[in-house]
Scaffold this active site. Structure first.
Site, PDB file in Angstrom:
ATOM      1  N   CYS A   2      35.763  35.735  50.064  1.00 39.24           N
ATOM      2  CA  CYS A   2      35.128  34.580  50.691  1.00 39.24           C
ATOM      3  C   CYS A   2      35.736  33.269  50.231  1.00 39.24           C
ATOM      4  O   CYS A   2      36.161  33.141  49.091  1.00 39.24           O
ATOM      5  CB  CYS A   2      33.655  34.535  50.329  1.00 39.24           C
ATOM      6  SG  CYS A   2      32.739  35.858  51.059  1.00 39.24           S
ATOM      7  N   ARG A  27      43.592  35.567  51.246  1.00 39.73           N
ATOM      8  CA  ARG A  27      42.750  36.349  50.336  1.00 39.73           C
ATOM      9  C   ARG A  27      42.051  37.502  51.015  1.00 39.73           C
ATOM     10  O   ARG A  27      41.449  38.341  50.353  1.00 39.73           O
ATOM     11  CB  ARG A  27      41.677  35.448  49.736  1.00 39.73           C
ATOM     12  CG  ARG A  27      42.295  34.391  48.907  1.00 39.73           C
ATOM     13  CD  ARG A  27      41.261  33.454  48.405  1.00 39.73           C
ATOM     14  NE  ARG A  27      41.907  32.581  47.465  1.00 39.73           N
ATOM     15  CZ  ARG A  27      41.367  32.145  46.353  1.00 39.73           C
ATOM     16  NH1 ARG A  27      40.149  32.485  46.050  1.00 39.73           N
ATOM     17  NH2 ARG A  27      42.026  31.364  45.552  1.00 39.73           N
ATOM     18  N   TRP A  74      34.002  37.808  53.426  1.00 40.57           N
ATOM     19  CA  TRP A  74      34.355  39.224  53.195  1.00 40.57           C
ATOM     20  C   TRP A  74      33.013  39.901  52.919  1.00 40.57           C
ATOM     21  O   TRP A  74      32.398  39.702  51.869  1.00 40.57           O
ATOM     22  CB  TRP A  74      35.303  39.339  52.002  1.00 40.57           C
ATOM     23  CG  TRP A  74      35.767  40.744  51.767  1.00 40.57           C
ATOM     24  CD1 TRP A  74      36.782  41.390  52.409  1.00 40.57           C
ATOM     25  CD2 TRP A  74      35.242  41.676  50.810  1.00 40.57           C
ATOM     26  NE1 TRP A  74      36.909  42.670  51.909  1.00 40.57           N
ATOM     27  CE2 TRP A  74      35.976  42.872  50.930  1.00 40.57           C
ATOM     28  CE3 TRP A  74      34.214  41.620  49.865  1.00 40.57           C
ATOM     29  CZ2 TRP A  74      35.727  43.992  50.150  1.00 40.57           C
ATOM     30  CZ3 TRP A  74      33.954  42.730  49.082  1.00 40.57           C
ATOM     31  CH2 TRP A  74      34.715  43.908  49.234  1.00 40.57           C
ATOM     32  N   ASN A 104      29.433  32.130  48.611  1.00 39.41           N
ATOM     33  CA  ASN A 104      30.274  33.203  48.059  1.00 39.41           C
ATOM     34  C   ASN A 104      29.482  33.881  46.959  1.00 39.41           C
ATOM     35  O   ASN A 104      28.901  33.191  46.120  1.00 39.41           O
ATOM     36  CB  ASN A 104      31.548  32.634  47.397  1.00 39.41           C
ATOM     37  CG  ASN A 104      32.527  32.091  48.390  1.00 39.41           C
ATOM     38  OD1 ASN A 104      32.317  32.197  49.594  1.00 39.41           O
ATOM     39  ND2 ASN A 104      33.593  31.497  47.892  1.00 39.41           N
ATOM     40  N   GLY A 105      29.497  35.203  46.933  1.00 35.29           N
ATOM     41  CA  GLY A 105      28.819  35.913  45.857  1.00 35.29           C
ATOM     42  C   GLY A 105      27.767  36.867  46.387  1.00 35.29           C
ATOM     43  O   GLY A 105      27.764  37.227  47.569  1.00 35.29           O
ATOM     44  N   GLU A 483      49.751  53.392  39.655  1.00 34.00           N
ATOM     45  CA  GLU A 483      50.003  52.233  40.519  1.00 34.00           C
ATOM     46  C   GLU A 483      50.649  52.671  41.838  1.00 34.00           C
ATOM     47  O   GLU A 483      50.309  52.160  42.907  1.00 34.00           O
ATOM     48  CB  GLU A 483      50.874  51.220  39.755  1.00 34.00           C
ATOM     49  CG  GLU A 483      51.419  50.057  40.571  1.00 34.00           C
ATOM     50  CD  GLU A 483      50.372  49.140  41.186  1.00 34.00           C
ATOM     51  OE1 GLU A 483      49.167  49.338  40.936  1.00 34.00           O
ATOM     52  OE2 GLU A 483      50.758  48.257  41.964  1.00 34.00           O
ATOM     53  N   LYS A 487      49.008  52.027  45.478  1.00 35.52           N
ATOM     54  CA  LYS A 487      49.731  51.289  46.534  1.00 35.52           C
ATOM     55  C   LYS A 487      49.706  52.083  47.834  1.00 35.52           C
ATOM     56  O   LYS A 487      49.452  51.547  48.898  1.00 35.52           O
ATOM     57  CB  LYS A 487      51.152  51.078  46.052  1.00 35.52           C
ATOM     58  CG  LYS A 487      51.819  49.799  46.163  1.00 35.52           C
ATOM     59  CD  LYS A 487      51.372  48.569  45.473  1.00 35.52           C
ATOM     60  CE  LYS A 487      49.924  48.349  45.236  1.00 35.52           C
ATOM     61  NZ  LYS A 487      49.616  47.267  44.339  1.00 35.52           N
ATOM     62  N   GLU A 490      46.155  52.059  49.328  1.00 32.28           N
ATOM     63  CA  GLU A 490      45.739  50.743  49.822  1.00 32.28           C
ATOM     64  C   GLU A 490      46.289  50.425  51.203  1.00 32.28           C
ATOM     65  O   GLU A 490      45.578  49.889  52.043  1.00 32.28           O
ATOM     66  CB  GLU A 490      46.247  49.633  48.880  1.00 32.28           C
ATOM     67  CG  GLU A 490      45.465  49.449  47.619  1.00 32.28           C
ATOM     68  CD  GLU A 490      46.062  48.342  46.757  1.00 32.28           C
ATOM     69  OE1 GLU A 490      45.336  47.404  46.420  1.00 32.28           O
ATOM     70  OE2 GLU A 490      47.265  48.405  46.416  1.00 32.28           O
ATOM     71  N   HIS A 506      45.725  71.867  34.440  1.00 30.55           N
ATOM     72  CA  HIS A 506      44.299  71.862  34.093  1.00 30.55           C
ATOM     73  C   HIS A 506      43.416  71.616  35.314  1.00 30.55           C
ATOM     74  O   HIS A 506      42.241  71.299  35.168  1.00 30.55           O
ATOM     75  CB  HIS A 506      44.030  70.821  33.003  1.00 30.55           C
ATOM     76  CG  HIS A 506      44.744  71.126  31.727  1.00 30.55           C
ATOM     77  ND1 HIS A 506      44.367  72.165  30.898  1.00 30.55           N
ATOM     78  CD2 HIS A 506      45.839  70.571  31.162  1.00 30.55           C
ATOM     79  CE1 HIS A 506      45.189  72.222  29.868  1.00 30.55           C
ATOM     80  NE2 HIS A 506      46.101  71.263  29.999  1.00 30.55           N
ATOM     81  N   LYS A 605      42.025  39.842  48.807  1.00 33.30           N
ATOM     82  CA  LYS A 605      43.045  39.521  47.813  1.00 33.30           C
ATOM     83  C   LYS A 605      42.457  39.225  46.423  1.00 33.30           C
ATOM     84  O   LYS A 605      42.676  39.952  45.492  1.00 33.30           O
ATOM     85  CB  LYS A 605      43.886  38.349  48.320  1.00 33.30           C
ATOM     86  CG  LYS A 605      45.040  37.966  47.413  1.00 33.30           C
ATOM     87  CD  LYS A 605      46.107  39.027  47.399  1.00 33.30           C
ATOM     88  CE  LYS A 605      47.149  38.793  46.336  1.00 33.30           C
ATOM     89  NZ  LYS A 605      47.891  40.012  46.038  1.00 33.30           N
TER      90      LYS A 605
END
Ligand code: HGA
Length: 610
Positions: A2, A27, A74, A104-105, A483, A487, A490, A506, A605
């Protein structure tokens, strides 16, 4: 996530509000909106499309005025739909709306407040937690907006940054923050509010950072700030040169691809021609702090957490200091045993990551005062909150999936390992010189890995039809496997898991069939022979191996084993080089699947909500 922009001025402020939203667009958001005061009433436009669409709506509907607020949302509470988009209005149902508000929040006690306000006659038009604040302010309004907001915020639990204005006091915008960032921008006979100074770039560089609990009354020629106790406070005005970095795509298809290819420059800038390793690279007080600490506690989320996991290997092996790495959103809520001699290191691209900021505050609350942040934004809350800082110079990162921010974080963390080692007398002059040489050559070495792109594209075409993938690594390359899997998830939406290769037998080996591609990071290090055995375990069960192998590993391609050779073995810095092909693999797989690479679904973002 946001974004908020607000303004009181004597000119049509809509272009400034929408320009601000555009600057915050990268973002990630799922709807946007703007409200202004014009001709005695509140006017609003909202959209579930991009800000450019909102702009055409604003022009068509003639939404123009000298006081206003705007928002990119968002969604956390309520679907990403127009009726849930901010600004939210409130007022007596029989007259035109009186209060407009953006937020925002997350308001945690929204259910309880909703019931109370419904009982008082308010009708809710959205499923958001935000709408309760709008109605609450209206309910408490008795002719003074500042007073109403001060009273309303006392009733809120959770995190918020809000901007509110009122039809009956058209030259005033009131803002408040608790747990979410909000800044004031000052102009001449006009003032602004924003969730980030970046939104105001080009409008004003005179920025005041509000603190938790602050409420600000913005008028044409006055900025009046009160703290959580309602006392008037002076907050410093900073001249902030925000780098708006021309976000041109150039020859690239997506920002993510551009940012992958910017890594040689970003890493070189982050190293800033460092002549020698000194603690002072991390701040004036660093020597004293590093001398006093006996362990390191790293707090981070997502990709930054993986940077922290890699740093553990470096710090423990180079500086011989014990390291603990914690996911910030878990650490902040668990009972832990604080050690006042810990160096608390937070890692965040934006420096505003809500969970990491809260974890930092939690650590400080437990008496841990030695704090350091590795961050890409010099003006961020994280940098202001920490005693020490290292600013990575990745430049603005637009792609939601982090690339250059990660490799520059790793670069900074390697420097930290060296600086800690030096303070603890564990770094010989010879080792220092050798490490500096390797660091200086790193941009060139990254360039050589980027040249592998065509080979990786051929693999990506095969990956595009898969729905699952495994990533294997060992030692300090295990976090890089994590990572790589993140990626791929995402941006291509392929389900991917990463394992330390020795862990395969295992459990996860049960997943291996001919349909399962297994990406393996194979540097030439002391674990190579063990890794080769793990690869055989996969091969024997029909799994298809895709191996990024250092040139000198003697791993060759054969039936079911595909190999791309990395140009050189890079010793301790090898995790940085091995990250690059995994970024390219995820990127080209996503392109082949036709996803929205720079704005993957459901993601944002800078994660400024819990
Ligand atoms: N809870 C609000 C605002 C969400 C937010 O700040 N996202 O970053 C909503 O869902 O509208």
């Amino acid at each position: 996530m946001c974004g908020i922009v607000g303004a009181v001025a004597q000119r049509d402020i809509t272009p400034v509000l929408l320009e601000g939203l555009k600057r915050l667009e990268y973002r990630g958001y799922d709807s946007c909106g703007v409200a202004v005061y014009a001709e005695g009433e509140l006017r609003r436009a909202r959209s579930t499309e991009r800000v450019a669409e909102l702009l055409s709506q604003v022009e068509k509907d003639k939404v123009a005025g000298f006081t206003g607020i705007a928002h990119t949302r968002w969604a956390t509470h309520g679907a990403p739909a127009t009726h849930n988009a901010h600004p939210h209005f409130s007022g007596n149902a029989k007259s035109s709306p009186r209060i407009a508000l953006v937020h925002n929040g997350i308001i945690e006690n929204h259910d309880e407040l909703r019931e109370e306000l419904q009982a008082a006659g308010y009708v809710f038009e959205s499923q958001t937690d935000t709408e309760v604040i709008a109605h609450l302010v209206d309910h408490l309004y008795a002719g003074d907006l500042l007073e109403a907001v001060q009273q309303a915020t006392r009733r809120l639990t959770g995190a918020y940054a809000i901007a509110v204005f009122c039809r009956d006091e058209p030259h005033r915008v009131v803002g408040a923050r608790h747990g979410s960032p909000l800044v004031v921008g000052r102009g001449v006979n006009e003032n602004f509010l924003a969730s980030d100074a970046l939104a105001l770039a080009g409008t004003t560089d005179q920025i005041t950072y509000l603190e938790d609990g602050d409420v600000v009354d913005l008028q044409l020629a006055r900025v009046w700030i009160t703290d959580s106790e309602g006392r008037a406070v002076d907050r410093e005005v900073h001249t902030v040169q925000v780098h708006t970095g021309a976000a041109e795509l150039g020859p690239y298809r997506h920002y993510m691809q551009k940012e992958i290819f910017e890594q040689p420059r970003a890493v070189a800038d982050t190293l800033q021609d460092i002549e020698s390793i000194t603690p002072e690279l991390f701040g004036d007080q660093a020597y004293k702090v590093f001398k006093d600490i006996d362990n390191v506690l790293i707090l981070a989320c997502g990709t930054s957490y993986y940077a922290g996991l890699t740093a553990r290997y470096w710090i423990e092996s180079i500086a011989k200091i014990p390291v603990n790495v914690e996911i910030a959103s878990e650490y902040r809520y668990r009972d832990s045993v604080p050690n006042p001699r810990s160096l608390v290191v937070t890692i965040s691209q934006s420096g505003e990551t809500a969970d990491t900021l809260a974890a930092l505050k939690h650590a400080r609350g437990l008496g841990m005062e030695h704090t350091l942040t590795i961050c890409n934004v010099a003006t961020s809350a994280m940098v202001r909150e920490c005693k020490l800082a290292y600013i990575t110079r990745a430049g603005v990162e637009i792609g939601v999936a982090s690339t250059k921010a990660f490799t520059t974080q790793l670069t900074a963390l390697f420097l930290l390992a060296l600086a800690l080692a030096q303070t603890k007398d564990k770094l010989s002059e010879e080792k220092e010189a050798e490490s500096l040489k390797a660091l200086r050559h790193l941009p060139v070495a990254i360039g050589a890995v980027l040249a592998l792109e065509p080979q990786i594209m051929a693999w990506a075409d095969r990956f595009a039809s898969k729905e699952n993938a495994l990533f294997l690594g060992r030692g300090m390359h295990y976090p890089i496997a994590l990572e790589g899997a993140l990626k791929l998830k995402e941006i291509s939406y392929i389900h991917a898991e990463a394992y330390p290769a020795g862990e395969l037998k295992h459990g996860p080996l049960a997943l291996v069939t001919e349909a399962m591609p297994v990406v393996t990071i194979a540097p030439r290090d002391e674990l190579l022979e063990k890794l080769k055995s793990n690869m055989q375990e996969v091969h024997a069960r029909g799994g298809e191996l895709y191996v990024f192998a250092d040139a000198d590993t003697r791993i060759g391609s054969s039936e079911g084993i595909h190999v791309i050779r990395m140009p050189e073995n890079y010793g301790k810095l090898s995790p940085i080089l091995h990250t690059i092909p995994l970024q390219l693999l995820a990127y080209h797989t996503a392109c082949a699947r036709g996803t929205d690479v720079d704005k993957p679904r459901n993601l944002a973002k800078s994660v400024t909500v819990e």
